[in-house]
Scaffold this motif. Structure first.
Motif, PDB file in Angstrom:
ATOM      1  N   GLY A 176       9.464  -9.863 -17.452  1.00 32.06           N
ATOM      2  CA  GLY A 176      10.604  -9.378 -16.668  1.00 32.06           C
ATOM      3  C   GLY A 176      10.270  -8.700 -15.358  1.00 32.06           C
ATOM      4  N   GLY A 177       9.003  -8.615 -15.031  1.00 31.98           N
ATOM      5  CA  GLY A 177       8.624  -7.994 -13.763  1.00 31.98           C
ATOM      6  C   GLY A 177       8.897  -8.936 -12.604  1.00 31.98           C
ATOM      7  N   THR A 178       9.329  -8.360 -11.502  1.00 30.86           N
ATOM      8  CA  THR A 178       9.597  -9.176 -10.322  1.00 30.86           C
ATOM      9  C   THR A 178       8.374  -9.206  -9.424  1.00 30.86           C
ATOM     10  OG1 THR A 178      10.554  -7.306  -9.166  1.00 30.86           O
ATOM     11  CG2 THR A 178      12.078  -8.712 -10.398  1.00 30.86           C
ATOM     12  N   LEU A 179       8.283 -10.248  -8.655  1.00 33.72           N
ATOM     13  CA  LEU A 179       7.190 -10.399  -7.701  1.00 33.72           C
ATOM     14  C   LEU A 179       7.790 -10.512  -6.301  1.00 33.72           C
ATOM     15  CD1 LEU A 179       4.948 -13.018  -9.567  1.00 33.72           C
ATOM     16  CD2 LEU A 179       4.711 -10.530  -9.534  1.00 33.72           C
ATOM     17  N   ALA A 180       7.203  -9.779  -5.374  1.00 33.93           N
ATOM     18  CA  ALA A 180       7.611  -9.841  -3.972  1.00 33.93           C
ATOM     19  C   ALA A 180       6.696 -10.823  -3.248  1.00 33.93           C
ATOM     20  CB  ALA A 180       7.512  -8.453  -3.338  1.00 33.93           C
ATOM     21  N   ARG A 181       7.199 -11.433  -2.214  1.00 33.71           N
ATOM     22  CA  ARG A 181       6.346 -12.321  -1.415  1.00 33.71           C
ATOM     23  C   ARG A 181       5.239 -11.515  -0.786  1.00 33.71           C
ATOM     24  NH1 ARG A 181       6.312 -17.370  -2.831  1.00 33.71           N
ATOM     25  NH2 ARG A 181       8.392 -18.187  -3.047  1.00 33.71           N
ATOM     26  N   HIS A 184     -17.394   2.146 -13.007  1.00 36.60           N
ATOM     27  CA  HIS A 184     -18.828   2.334 -12.750  1.00 36.60           C
ATOM     28  C   HIS A 184     -19.030   3.221 -11.522  1.00 36.60           C
ATOM     29  CE1 HIS A 184     -23.087   1.460 -12.934  1.00 36.60           C
ATOM     30  NE2 HIS A 184     -23.053   1.137 -11.654  1.00 36.60           N
ATOM     31  N   ALA A 185     -18.096   3.125 -10.561  1.00 35.60           N
ATOM     32  CA  ALA A 185     -18.177   3.926  -9.340  1.00 35.60           C
ATOM     33  C   ALA A 185     -17.591   5.325  -9.531  1.00 35.60           C
ATOM     34  CB  ALA A 185     -17.466   3.210  -8.196  1.00 35.60           C
ATOM     35  N   GLY A 186     -17.077   5.617 -10.742  1.00 37.58           N
ATOM     36  CA  GLY A 186     -16.585   6.950 -11.031  1.00 37.58           C
ATOM     37  C   GLY A 186     -15.081   7.097 -11.166  1.00 37.58           C
ATOM     38  N   CYS A 187     -14.346   6.030 -10.986  1.00 40.49           N
ATOM     39  CA  CYS A 187     -12.883   6.077 -11.122  1.00 40.49           C
ATOM     40  C   CYS A 187     -12.541   5.828 -12.592  1.00 40.49           C
ATOM     41  CB  CYS A 187     -12.240   5.029 -10.217  1.00 40.49           C
ATOM     42  SG  CYS A 187     -10.445   5.063 -10.251  1.00 40.49           S
ATOM     43  N   GLU A 188     -12.573   6.897 -13.382  1.00 43.58           N
ATOM     44  CA  GLU A 188     -12.492   6.780 -14.839  1.00 43.58           C
ATOM     45  C   GLU A 188     -11.146   6.341 -15.380  1.00 43.58           C
ATOM     46  OE1 GLU A 188     -13.970  10.497 -16.300  1.00 43.58           O
ATOM     47  OE2 GLU A 188     -15.930  10.175 -15.407  1.00 43.58           O
ATOM     48  N   THR A 189     -10.085   6.402 -14.560  1.00 44.14           N
ATOM     49  CA  THR A 189      -8.768   5.992 -15.034  1.00 44.14           C
ATOM     50  C   THR A 189      -8.462   4.532 -14.711  1.00 44.14           C
ATOM     51  OG1 THR A 189      -7.621   6.681 -13.013  1.00 44.14           O
ATOM     52  CG2 THR A 189      -7.853   8.332 -14.786  1.00 44.14           C
ATOM     53  N   ALA A 190      -9.367   3.838 -14.038  1.00 44.05           N
ATOM     54  CA  ALA A 190      -9.114   2.445 -13.656  1.00 44.05           C
ATOM     55  C   ALA A 190      -8.827   1.593 -14.890  1.00 44.05           C
ATOM     56  CB  ALA A 190     -10.312   1.880 -12.901  1.00 44.05           C
ATOM     57  N   ALA A 191      -7.838   0.721 -14.763  1.00 43.88           N
ATOM     58  CA  ALA A 191      -7.460  -0.151 -15.874  1.00 43.88           C
ATOM     59  C   ALA A 191      -7.065  -1.521 -15.344  1.00 43.88           C
ATOM     60  CB  ALA A 191      -6.295   0.457 -16.658  1.00 43.88           C
ATOM     61  N   SER A 192      -7.174  -2.505 -16.210  1.00 40.36           N
ATOM     62  CA  SER A 192      -6.807  -3.887 -15.908  1.00 40.36           C
ATOM     63  C   SER A 192      -5.517  -4.237 -16.641  1.00 40.36           C
ATOM     64  CB  SER A 192      -7.933  -4.817 -16.380  1.00 40.36           C
ATOM     65  OG  SER A 192      -7.521  -6.164 -16.315  1.00 40.36           O
ATOM     66  N   VAL A 193      -4.596  -4.870 -15.925  1.00 34.61           N
ATOM     67  CA  VAL A 193      -3.342  -5.304 -16.539  1.00 34.61           C
ATOM     68  C   VAL A 193      -3.588  -6.644 -17.234  1.00 34.61           C
ATOM     69  CG1 VAL A 193      -0.926  -5.914 -16.153  1.00 34.61           C
ATOM     70  CG2 VAL A 193      -1.999  -4.096 -14.777  1.00 34.61           C
ATOM     71  N   MET A 194      -3.516  -6.627 -18.566  1.00 32.86           N
ATOM     72  CA  MET A 194      -3.768  -7.836 -19.355  1.00 32.86           C
ATOM     73  C   MET A 194      -2.736  -8.916 -19.029  1.00 32.86           C
ATOM     74  SD  MET A 194      -4.809  -6.292 -23.110  1.00 32.86           S
ATOM     75  CE  MET A 194      -3.228  -5.508 -23.349  1.00 32.86           C
ATOM     76  N   GLY A 195      -3.199 -10.121 -18.840  1.00 32.31           N
ATOM     77  CA  GLY A 195      -2.306 -11.247 -18.555  1.00 32.31           C
ATOM     78  C   GLY A 195      -1.932 -11.380 -17.093  1.00 32.31           C
ATOM     79  N   GLY A 196      -2.270 -10.392 -16.278  1.00 31.36           N
ATOM     80  CA  GLY A 196      -2.058 -10.448 -14.842  1.00 31.36           C
ATOM     81  C   GLY A 196      -0.615 -10.659 -14.415  1.00 31.36           C
ATOM     82  N   VAL A 197      -0.449 -11.222 -13.207  1.00 28.99           N
ATOM     83  CA  VAL A 197       0.902 -11.441 -12.687  1.00 28.99           C
ATOM     84  C   VAL A 197       1.660 -12.462 -13.519  1.00 28.99           C
ATOM     85  CG1 VAL A 197       0.424 -10.689 -10.318  1.00 28.99           C
ATOM     86  CG2 VAL A 197       0.129 -13.074 -10.925  1.00 28.99           C
ATOM     87  N   THR A 198       0.944 -13.312 -14.234  1.00 32.62           N
ATOM     88  CA  THR A 198       1.599 -14.269 -15.133  1.00 32.62           C
ATOM     89  C   THR A 198       2.355 -13.515 -16.218  1.00 32.62           C
ATOM     90  OG1 THR A 198      -0.131 -15.896 -14.692  1.00 32.62           O
ATOM     91  CG2 THR A 198       1.219 -16.245 -16.647  1.00 32.62           C
ATOM     92  N   ALA A 199       1.687 -12.560 -16.864  1.00 39.10           N
ATOM     93  CA  ALA A 199       2.332 -11.749 -17.897  1.00 39.10           C
ATOM     94  C   ALA A 199       3.380 -10.831 -17.284  1.00 39.10           C
ATOM     95  CB  ALA A 199       1.287 -10.935 -18.659  1.00 39.10           C
TER      96      ALA A 199
END
Length: 119
Positions: A113-118, A93-108
Motif C-alpha cells: 500500500g505504499g505510494t511511490l513518487a516519480r 560497520h561505519a558506526g551507524c548502529e540504527t541502520a536497517a534494510s527494508v525487506m522486499g524493497g520498493v516492490t514490497a
C-alpha cells in the motif's frame, strides 16, 4: 561515531510496517538503487544515494545529502532488499548502529500500500 544505540536494539532487516513507523518517528530513508531505477518511482522523501557511492567516506556522503545518523535512524531501500541490506551493513560497520534494510524493497513497499513518487 554516529549513534549510541546498540545493534541488538535495532534489527538489521525490517518490514514495511516497521519502516513506516520509523519514518514517522523521524528516520531518513536512502534509496540505494541506480538512477534509472529511481526514475520509475521512489518512496516519497527518500534520498537517492546509489550503493556504489557508499563505498567511500560514508560520513561525508551522508552529510552531503543532509543526513545526520546521530540525530536520525537511517533506513535503506532498493528494489527487493539485497542491495539495501549491503548498504545497511556498510553503514553499521561505519558506526551507524540504527541502520536497517527494508525487506522486499520498493516492490514490497508498493505491494503493502505504499505510494511511490516519480524519481
Amino acid at each position: 561515531m554516529f549513534g549510541t544505540n546498540t545493534g541488538s536494539k535495532h534489527p538489521l532487516d525490517i518490514d514495511c510496517t516497521a519502516a513506516r513507523q520509523r519514518l514517522q518517528q523521524g528516520a531518513k530513508m536512502i534509496d540505494v538503487r541506480e538512477a534509472h531505477e529511481v526514475a520509475h518511482g521512489k518512496v516519497s522523501g527518500s534520498v537517492h544515494i546509489p550503493l556504489g557511492t557508499l563505498a567511500g567516506d560514508i560520513a561525508a556522503t551522508l552529510a552531503r545529502h543532509g543526513i545526520d545518523p546521530a540525530a536520525n535512524d537511517v533506513l535503506c531501500i532498493c528494489a527487493s532488499g539485497g542491495r539495501s541490506r549491503h548498504a545497511a551493513m556498510a553503514l553499521r560497520h561505519a558506526g551507524c548502529e540504527t541502520a536497517a534494510s527494508v525487506m522486499g524493497g520498493v516492490t514490497a513497499w508498493a505491494a503493502t500500500g505504499g505510494t511511490l513518487a516519480r524519481g
